[in-house]
Design a protein around this motif. Structure first.
Motif, short mmCIF file in Angstrom:
data_model
loop_
_atom_site.label_atom_id
_atom_site.label_comp_id
_atom_site.label_asym_id
_atom_site.label_seq_id
_atom_site.Cartn_x
_atom_site.Cartn_y
_atom_site.Cartn_z
N ARG B 80 0.80 -1.22 0.00
CA ARG B 80 0.00 0.00 0.00
C ARG B 80 0.83 1.28 0.00
O ARG B 80 0.30 2.38 -0.08
N SER B 81 2.16 1.12 0.09
CA SER B 81 3.01 2.32 0.11
C SER B 81 3.34 2.76 -1.32
O SER B 81 4.00 3.77 -1.54
N LEU B 82 2.88 1.98 -2.29
CA LEU B 82 3.20 2.24 -3.70
C LEU B 82 1.89 2.36 -4.48
O LEU B 82 1.14 1.38 -4.61
N ILE B 83 1.59 3.56 -4.97
CA ILE B 83 0.34 3.76 -5.70
C ILE B 83 0.63 4.09 -7.16
O ILE B 83 1.39 5.00 -7.46
N VAL B 132 -2.56 10.33 -0.16
CA VAL B 132 -1.13 10.55 0.11
C VAL B 132 -0.92 11.43 1.34
O VAL B 132 0.16 11.44 1.91
N GLN B 133 -1.98 12.13 1.74
CA GLN B 133 -1.87 12.99 2.91
C GLN B 133 -1.58 12.15 4.15
O GLN B 133 -2.10 11.06 4.29
N PRO B 134 -0.78 12.72 5.10
CA PRO B 134 -0.56 11.99 6.35
C PRO B 134 -1.90 11.64 6.98
O PRO B 134 -2.82 12.47 7.01
N VAL B 135 -2.06 10.38 7.42
CA VAL B 135 -3.35 9.89 7.92
C VAL B 135 -3.75 10.61 9.20
O VAL B 135 -2.99 10.67 10.15
N SER B 136 -4.97 11.15 9.20
CA SER B 136 -5.47 11.80 10.42
C SER B 136 -5.98 10.71 11.36
O SER B 136 -6.26 9.58 10.94
N GLU B 137 -6.17 11.04 12.61
CA GLU B 137 -6.51 10.01 13.59
C GLU B 137 -7.87 9.37 13.36
O GLU B 137 -8.04 8.16 13.48
N PRO B 149 1.95 4.57 5.28
CA PRO B 149 2.30 5.82 4.61
C PRO B 149 2.76 5.57 3.18
O PRO B 149 3.50 4.61 2.92
N VAL B 150 2.29 6.40 2.28
CA VAL B 150 2.64 6.23 0.87
C VAL B 150 4.07 6.71 0.64
O VAL B 150 4.45 7.79 1.07
N GLY B 178 6.36 15.48 0.09
CA GLY B 178 7.63 14.78 0.30
C GLY B 178 7.58 13.34 -0.14
O GLY B 178 8.31 12.49 0.38
N ILE B 179 6.70 13.04 -1.12
CA ILE B 179 6.58 11.66 -1.61
C ILE B 179 7.26 11.58 -2.97
O ILE B 179 7.16 12.51 -3.78
N GLN B 180 7.95 10.47 -3.23
CA GLN B 180 8.62 10.32 -4.52
C GLN B 180 7.58 10.15 -5.62
O GLN B 180 6.66 9.35 -5.50
N VAL B 181 7.72 10.90 -6.71
CA VAL B 181 6.80 10.77 -7.83
C VAL B 181 7.60 10.33 -9.05
O VAL B 181 8.65 10.89 -9.35
N SER B 182 7.15 9.27 -9.73
CA SER B 182 7.86 8.82 -10.93
C SER B 182 6.86 8.62 -12.06
O SER B 182 5.65 8.58 -11.83
N ARG B 183 7.37 8.50 -13.26
CA ARG B 183 6.48 8.27 -14.41
C ARG B 183 7.02 7.07 -15.17
O ARG B 183 8.23 6.93 -15.35
N ILE B 184 6.14 6.21 -15.67
CA ILE B 184 6.61 5.03 -16.39
C ILE B 184 7.39 5.47 -17.64
O ILE B 184 7.10 6.50 -18.22
N ALA B 185 8.39 4.66 -18.01
CA ALA B 185 9.31 5.05 -19.08
C ALA B 185 8.63 5.11 -20.44
O ALA B 185 7.74 4.31 -20.75
#
Lengths: 212, 212
Positions: B80-83, B132-137, B149-150, B178-185
């Protein structure tokens, strides 16, 4: 399961059973249908079943029709002395698009194909013979079709082995009635290229050359 | 009217409205459906409507699903950390076929396309940001999804202008978290031929060259 929904999976499954629709097309169609308004999908679904429930076959030519007799057989503009024999209703439509043919049709409902176990008795061959036979007195009285004697039968089977076999069979069957039997020409397609034509088409085009 | 039956004509009309089905395919399909057993046609027609009536969208990833949550979002094997963000459900399926991706998805439901009047508010962009937002309680307590966390968002939009625009927009939106964002090649397709590749693909393949 590729989709995460069984309903979508089932639709894709059903669509791929149809001809010309591969797995990829089925997926694209399913995705499109998912986005279509519900009423439109219901309409499409009704149109499918309607085809099975409403479509009849003309009792003269066996073309698809909404009533007992099709629009071509009942048209006063058509020349009943000229019958074009085709494999399927689709072929009638293809020929009608040319706007060239003014005669009537006879839909066989297939071709003779011993490998598939289809013989003349599975096609509307007997009914074709009945149409070319000299009209008996009782028939002449009741039929809607005027008892116009048939002058020519044009065989418009597809140019392949089964089509050739069927054409040969029908020729043998009809010739004894003294009716002219012809077959639509086979040769190079218009706009085609001699260089790219296959050998069978080219040799047929050579054999069927026309004097100028 | 090309066919002599209105029911067939109407079916052809409905079929040609679907993508990938032209007039010729529609005729062939109609002819095939005419010959199909009635039960099968009824099944197909039911499958069509079922898709509209039964299919829901997963309330986490908006992928098609038969229940509130899809099989991927509920699977304990998924990371779940990878969307992976895609345009449509079809894209999820395409990626699942590779058997490479072990994360979860987020289906946008389209791409940003100002020409078609589609903006971020028409897509599931807000819901992606919520993921992606930090989870609220309060959320951590009720959701079925574990509050993992994503770590990375993979953008898998189609390689075209709209896809690029959407990817750019999402990158600007997600980076601040502060999350890594990538795009498929993007580059030459496997099995493709350099000689026949279009300029855009080739220049992209050059730009994206990988050090060996």
């Amino acid at each position: 399961m590729q989709f995460t929904s069984e309903a979508v999976e089932s639709l894709v499954e059903h669509l791929t059973r149809l001809p010309t629709i591969g797995r990829k097309s089925a997926h694209r169609l399913a995705a499109y249908i998912l986005k279509m308004p519900r009423e439109e999908v219901v309409e499409l679904s009704k149109a499918l079943v309607a085809v099975k429930d409403k479509v009849k076959y003309c009792r003269i030519c066996y073309n698809v029709s909404d009533s007992d007799l099709c629009g071509i057989c009942t048209s006063p503009k058509r020349d009943r002395s000229l019958i074009c024999v085709v494999e399927e209703s689709n072929d009638v439509m293809a020929l009608e698009r040319t706007n060239e043919f003014r005669g009537v049709y006879h839909v066989l409902g297939g071709v003779i194909s011993p490998l598939d176990g289809i013989g003349p008795e599975d096609l509307h061959v007997r009914e074709l013979v009945a149409r070319v036979q000299p009209v008996s007195e009782e028939e002449a009285g009741e039929g809607m079709e005027e008892p116009t004697p048939v002058k020519e039968i044009i065989l418009a089977m597809n140019p392949n082995v089964e089509g050739d076999t069927t054409a040969y069979y029908l020729t043998q069957l009809i010739k004894p009635f003294g009716i002219q039997v012809s077959r639509i020409a086979r040769g190079l397609p218009i706009g085609g290229d001699l260089e790219y034509a296959d050998e069978a088409t080219l040799s047929r085009a050579l054999m069927g050359r026309v004097k100028l």
